[in-house]
Motif scaffolding. Sequence first.
Motif, PDB file in Angstrom:
ATOM      1  N   ASN A 151       5.849  19.051   1.023  1.00 21.15           N
ATOM      2  CA  ASN A 151       6.280  18.001   1.955  1.00 21.15           C
ATOM      3  C   ASN A 151       7.104  18.595   3.094  1.00 21.15           C
ATOM      4  O   ASN A 151       6.898  18.270   4.271  1.00 21.15           O
ATOM      5  N   ALA A 152       8.035  19.470   2.739  1.00 25.17           N
ATOM      6  CA  ALA A 152       8.916  20.061   3.756  1.00 25.17           C
ATOM      7  C   ALA A 152       8.110  20.907   4.742  1.00 25.17           C
ATOM      8  O   ALA A 152       8.340  20.866   5.957  1.00 25.17           O
ATOM      9  N   GLN A 153       7.147  21.656   4.219  1.00 27.19           N
ATOM     10  CA  GLN A 153       6.302  22.475   5.103  1.00 27.19           C
ATOM     11  C   GLN A 153       5.515  21.604   6.079  1.00 27.19           C
ATOM     12  O   GLN A 153       5.396  21.896   7.257  1.00 27.19           O
ATOM     13  N   GLN A 154       4.993  20.510   5.526  1.00 29.56           N
ATOM     14  CA  GLN A 154       4.185  19.608   6.338  1.00 29.56           C
ATOM     15  C   GLN A 154       5.019  18.981   7.463  1.00 29.56           C
ATOM     16  O   GLN A 154       4.578  18.885   8.612  1.00 29.56           O
ATOM     17  N   VAL A 155       6.243  18.600   7.133  1.00 28.57           N
ATOM     18  CA  VAL A 155       7.135  18.006   8.147  1.00 28.57           C
ATOM     19  C   VAL A 155       7.469  19.053   9.214  1.00 28.57           C
ATOM     20  O   VAL A 155       7.457  18.767  10.413  1.00 28.57           O
ATOM     21  N   PHE A 156       7.738  20.279   8.778  1.00 27.67           N
ATOM     22  CA  PHE A 156       8.063  21.350   9.724  1.00 27.67           C
ATOM     23  C   PHE A 156       6.899  21.559  10.697  1.00 27.67           C
ATOM     24  O   PHE A 156       7.097  21.626  11.917  1.00 27.67           O
ATOM     25  N   GLY A 169       0.841  -1.187   0.000  1.00 29.76           N
ATOM     26  CA  GLY A 169       0.000   0.000   0.000  1.00 29.76           C
ATOM     27  C   GLY A 169       0.878   1.239   0.000  1.00 29.76           C
ATOM     28  O   GLY A 169       2.036   1.195  -0.453  1.00 29.76           O
ATOM     29  N   ASP A 170       0.365   2.333   0.537  1.00 30.03           N
ATOM     30  CA  ASP A 170       1.075   3.609   0.441  1.00 30.03           C
ATOM     31  C   ASP A 170       2.215   3.764   1.445  1.00 30.03           C
ATOM     32  O   ASP A 170       2.750   4.862   1.611  1.00 30.03           O
ATOM     33  N   LEU A 171       2.602   2.661   2.080  1.00 25.03           N
ATOM     34  CA  LEU A 171       3.800   2.708   2.920  1.00 25.03           C
ATOM     35  C   LEU A 171       5.047   2.872   2.046  1.00 25.03           C
ATOM     36  O   LEU A 171       6.068   3.375   2.501  1.00 25.03           O
ATOM     37  N   VAL A 172       4.963   2.420   0.789  1.00 27.03           N
ATOM     38  CA  VAL A 172       6.117   2.512  -0.117  1.00 27.03           C
ATOM     39  C   VAL A 172       5.701   3.177  -1.434  1.00 27.03           C
ATOM     40  O   VAL A 172       4.669   2.860  -2.015  1.00 27.03           O
ATOM     41  N   TYR A 173       6.534   4.128  -1.857  1.00 24.01           N
ATOM     42  CA  TYR A 173       6.413   4.751  -3.177  1.00 24.01           C
ATOM     43  C   TYR A 173       7.734   4.477  -3.898  1.00 24.01           C
ATOM     44  O   TYR A 173       8.792   4.574  -3.286  1.00 24.01           O
ATOM     45  N   THR A 174       7.672   4.186  -5.202  1.00 24.37           N
ATOM     46  CA  THR A 174       8.914   4.104  -5.982  1.00 24.37           C
ATOM     47  C   THR A 174       8.782   4.961  -7.230  1.00 24.37           C
ATOM     48  O   THR A 174       7.707   5.035  -7.827  1.00 24.37           O
ATOM     49  N   SER A 230      -0.652  12.382   7.458  1.00 26.35           N
ATOM     50  CA  SER A 230       0.545  11.526   7.519  1.00 26.35           C
ATOM     51  C   SER A 230       1.279  11.695   8.845  1.00 26.35           C
ATOM     52  O   SER A 230       1.292  12.780   9.427  1.00 26.35           O
ATOM     53  N   GLN A 231       1.899  10.621   9.325  1.00 27.45           N
ATOM     54  CA  GLN A 231       2.718  10.647  10.541  1.00 27.45           C
ATOM     55  C   GLN A 231       4.097  10.120  10.147  1.00 27.45           C
ATOM     56  O   GLN A 231       4.339   8.914  10.184  1.00 27.45           O
ATOM     57  N   HIS A 232       5.000  11.046   9.757  1.00 29.10           N
ATOM     58  CA  HIS A 232       6.251  10.589   9.148  1.00 29.10           C
ATOM     59  C   HIS A 232       7.180   9.867  10.112  1.00 29.10           C
ATOM     60  O   HIS A 232       7.904   8.977   9.707  1.00 29.10           O
ATOM     61  N   ARG A 233       7.133  10.219  11.400  1.00 34.37           N
ATOM     62  CA  ARG A 233       7.999   9.522  12.355  1.00 34.37           C
ATOM     63  C   ARG A 233       7.570   8.058  12.463  1.00 34.37           C
ATOM     64  O   ARG A 233       8.394   7.153  12.423  1.00 34.37           O
ATOM     65  N   ASP A 234       6.279   7.829  12.545  1.00 34.25           N
ATOM     66  CA  ASP A 234       5.775   6.456  12.619  1.00 34.25           C
ATOM     67  C   ASP A 234       5.943   5.732  11.278  1.00 34.25           C
ATOM     68  O   ASP A 234       6.103   4.525  11.237  1.00 34.25           O
ATOM     69  N   TRP A 235       5.878   6.494  10.200  1.00 29.56           N
ATOM     70  CA  TRP A 235       6.065   5.920   8.857  1.00 29.56           C
ATOM     71  C   TRP A 235       7.463   5.291   8.767  1.00 29.56           C
ATOM     72  O   TRP A 235       7.641   4.171   8.288  1.00 29.56           O
ATOM     73  N   ILE A 236       8.463   6.027   9.262  1.00 29.40           N
ATOM     74  CA  ILE A 236       9.837   5.509   9.273  1.00 29.40           C
ATOM     75  C   ILE A 236       9.907   4.247  10.130  1.00 29.40           C
ATOM     76  O   ILE A 236      10.503   3.236   9.732  1.00 29.40           O
ATOM     77  N   ALA A 237       9.258   4.303  11.289  1.00 30.31           N
ATOM     78  CA  ALA A 237       9.279   3.146  12.199  1.00 30.31           C
ATOM     79  C   ALA A 237       8.609   1.927  11.549  1.00 30.31           C
ATOM     80  O   ALA A 237       9.035   0.780  11.760  1.00 30.31           O
ATOM     81  N   ARG A 269       8.336   7.827  -7.682  1.00 27.87           N
ATOM     82  CA  ARG A 269       7.485   9.005  -7.511  1.00 27.87           C
ATOM     83  C   ARG A 269       7.704   9.539  -6.116  1.00 27.87           C
ATOM     84  O   ARG A 269       7.793   8.758  -5.171  1.00 27.87           O
ATOM     85  N   MET A 270       7.813  10.859  -5.989  1.00 30.45           N
ATOM     86  CA  MET A 270       7.994  11.421  -4.655  1.00 30.45           C
ATOM     87  C   MET A 270       6.738  11.175  -3.829  1.00 30.45           C
ATOM     88  O   MET A 270       5.621  11.425  -4.286  1.00 30.45           O
ATOM     89  N   LEU A 271       6.951  10.631  -2.628  1.00 29.72           N
ATOM     90  CA  LEU A 271       5.811  10.351  -1.767  1.00 29.72           C
ATOM     91  C   LEU A 271       5.185  11.664  -1.327  1.00 29.72           C
ATOM     92  O   LEU A 271       5.834  12.712  -1.305  1.00 29.72           O
ATOM     93  N   GLY A 272       3.918  11.598  -0.957  1.00 26.80           N
ATOM     94  CA  GLY A 272       3.223  12.791  -0.500  1.00 26.80           C
ATOM     95  C   GLY A 272       3.019  12.748   1.009  1.00 26.80           C
ATOM     96  O   GLY A 272       2.537  11.759   1.546  1.00 26.80           O
ATOM     97  N   ILE A 273       3.435  13.814   1.674  1.00 28.83           N
ATOM     98  CA  ILE A 273       3.168  13.918   3.114  1.00 28.83           C
ATOM     99  C   ILE A 273       2.014  14.892   3.282  1.00 28.83           C
ATOM    100  O   ILE A 273       2.122  16.063   2.906  1.00 28.83           O
ATOM    101  N   GLY A 274       0.904  14.401   3.792  1.00 28.43           N
ATOM    102  CA  GLY A 274      -0.277  15.240   3.974  1.00 28.43           C
ATOM    103  C   GLY A 274      -0.542  15.468   5.443  1.00 28.43           C
ATOM    104  O   GLY A 274       0.177  14.955   6.310  1.00 28.43           O
ATOM    105  N   PRO A 275      -1.590  16.231   5.753  1.00 19.81           N
ATOM    106  CA  PRO A 275      -1.941  16.477   7.163  1.00 19.81           C
ATOM    107  C   PRO A 275      -2.271  15.170   7.898  1.00 19.81           C
ATOM    108  O   PRO A 275      -2.143  15.099   9.115  1.00 19.81           O
TER     109      PRO A 275
END
Length: 322
Positions: A311-316, A214-219, A229-236, A221-227
């Motif tokens: 993406n960068a704004q969303q992470v910030f 599913g959307d845990l992996v993108y190849t 999304s939880q990027h810290r948990d995504w990495i985990a 194509r740049m993945l999309g980080i939305g409101p």
Amino acid sequence: MSGIRINRFAGLLPSLLLSLFIVGLFIAGLLMTRVTQAKPLQLTEVAPDVYALIGPMEQRSAQNLANNANFGFIVTHDSVLLIDSGGTLLGAGDIESHIRTVTDKPIQLVINTGGQDHRWFGNRYFAEQGIRTLTSVKTQADQNARRNSQIESTSALTAASWAGTDPQPATAVVSETTELTIGGLQIELIPVGPAHTGGETLVWLPEHKVLFSGDLVYTGRMLGIGPQSQHRDWIAAFDTIRQLAPQVIVPGHGQPTDLSGAEKDTYDYLVFLRSEVGRLIDAGEEMSAVSRIDQSRFSYLEVYEQIHGRNAQQVFEQMEWE
Ligand SMILES: [Zn+2]
């Protein structure tokens, strides 16, 4: 004179019929074009009887039926297991038509790997055929929570192709890793996340060592980080993938890959972005400073231009509160 008139009128009739015939051909041609355009999915057999349907890496549209993502199906000895149901009712029908190029066996189960529209908006198409729809508790919660907002955006983007779509969340759920046997095939449903969304559901085939991520992996194509999304948990959540040691990963978007491909295009980008943004936050910078982050290392990924700044704004925004 009147005889001539009648003859003239009689002469008009065949040409009227001919015109109607031509108009008919034109309409049929339009419909054919529509059907042709509605089949951008690319069928790939990633292991014996295990198929990926690779969707285009573009925005949802009337032409792609909101099937701008990957889907999958597995042909067992007596039935078919479908992974994700498409972004519209027409999109669901299109997915089934691809399955029918391979097998006539009935679809027994639809699994939704996520709460994003293209993972489940086609559920009703299959449910009306008496086919069960299954996901995890977290994914189902995400489907319910974002149903209305996603209907608003996807219906606008797909215009006339939205016709008849009535998104129904999956009806059955699992709350933890669950083994199923379908037509002699062993599969595991593994809830992970939150990651790209509030909760993804991995589909693991231990005999084939194939993972539908599913959307845990993108190849590619740049993945999309939305409101959502939880990027810290995504990495985990990547730890779960590593432990499975898959030979093939069918990502949510992009071509099938292996573990290192998934790490390069998804994991590495998430880690990179968090560390760069973290540096700015530690230095007391404002959000506007994210535009200075040099993301060009990942500019080979499709939709880079459109998405990297956001993406960068969303992470910030999220990291400020961690
Ligand atoms: Zn997606």
